[in-house]
Scaffold this active site. Sequence first.
Site, PDB file in Angstrom:
ATOM      1  N   TYR A 167       0.815  -1.228  -0.234  1.00 48.40           N
ATOM      2  CA  TYR A 167       0.715  -0.064   0.141  1.00 48.40           C
ATOM      3  C   TYR A 167       0.901   1.250  -0.002  1.00 48.40           C
ATOM      4  CZ  TYR A 167      -4.836   0.377  -0.592  1.00 48.40           C
ATOM      5  OH  TYR A 167      -6.183   0.453  -0.204  1.00 48.40           O
ATOM      6  N   GLU A 174       2.333   6.448  -6.803  1.00 47.11           N
ATOM      7  CA  GLU A 174       0.606   7.268  -7.613  1.00 47.11           C
ATOM      8  C   GLU A 174       1.072   9.184  -7.205  1.00 47.11           C
ATOM      9  OE1 GLU A 174      -2.250   5.881  -5.622  1.00 47.11           O
ATOM     10  OE2 GLU A 174      -2.467   3.575  -6.676  1.00 47.11           O
TER      11      GLU A 174
END
Length: 245
Positions: A167, A174
């Site tokens: 995660y 991103e």
Amino acid sequence: MASSEEDGGGNGAVEEKENGKKRKLGALATAWLIFYNVAMTAGWLVLGIAMVRFYIQKGTHRGLFRSVQKTLKFFQTFALLEVVHCAVGIVRTSVLVTGVQVSSRIFMVWFIAHSIKQIQNEESVILFLVVWTVTEITRYSFYTFNLLNHLPYFIKWARYNFFIILYPAGVAGELLTIYAALPYVKKTGMFSLRLPNKYNVSFDYYYFLIIVMFSYVPLFPQLYFHMLRQRRRVLHGEVIVEKDD
Ligand SMILES: CCCCCCCCCCCCC[C@@H](O)CC(=O)SCCNC(=O)CCNC(=O)[C@H](O)C(C)(C)COP(=O)(O)OP(=O)(O)OC[C@H]1O[C@@H](n2cnc3c(N)ncnc32)[C@H](O)[C@@H]1OP(=O)(O)O
């Protein structure tokens, strides 16, 4: 090793826990979810294999996004159905949590990586691609085996442990990609609306992207802590009372 925690219905239906009680999932819903999860596992596997083959053949990550983008766009967009699954109640997950997760991915695929060609060869793109691929192969195979009541322990373990590292790694990929996109967005003024115009509204995609980056600060911990709670519930059997959306 397989664990059969849920007593699957012999009539093709699957039972899910709801408020501590068992909830029966109809045969049609079960069949659809099995089809959906098998298709998604296969799609992400194809993507993973294509990435490995590309890297072995070319020896570089340059051009990798371009070569796998069709498969990525198709399967990541198909994930919008997950929000529908929650909304219609065939999957016992928060619409809000799933909505944030899916919309941020769709946004990355279509409004960043697809739209801004200059950033497609950034290492950060490869980082989130690899992280998403490992996550989704694990996650969809977990759901499939779970629905079939034959869940190998290592898949369950992987589903609720990999995310601890993946995660933050995915988020880093991103955010770095959006950051790399900022100069191009500023230079081209893409997706922006300047005044004066007939609608009398202005929109600056550059500042919108900065707001998106900052929105990770409150939203990402919520997803991460949600997964940590799921982990405690599934791996350690803790009873966790979640608030409604
Ligand atoms: C417009 C601009 C928008 C910009 C927004 C900007 C905000 C950005 C902040 C967000 C950052 C996100 C970054 C992210 O993209 C990075 C990564 O993903 S990195 C990779 C690591 N990620 C992960 O590991 C998480 C992956 N995602 C998920 O797991 C889910 O999407 C999530 C919704 C987060 C959690 O899932 P869920 O609550 O469903 O957990 P469970 O898997 O435990 O499932 C709960 C129960 O539901 C059953 N279920 C769920 N889905 C299915 C299915 N498809 N088929 C069958 N059953 C399903 C599941 O079995 C559980 O059932 P039970 O309770 O009976 O065990």
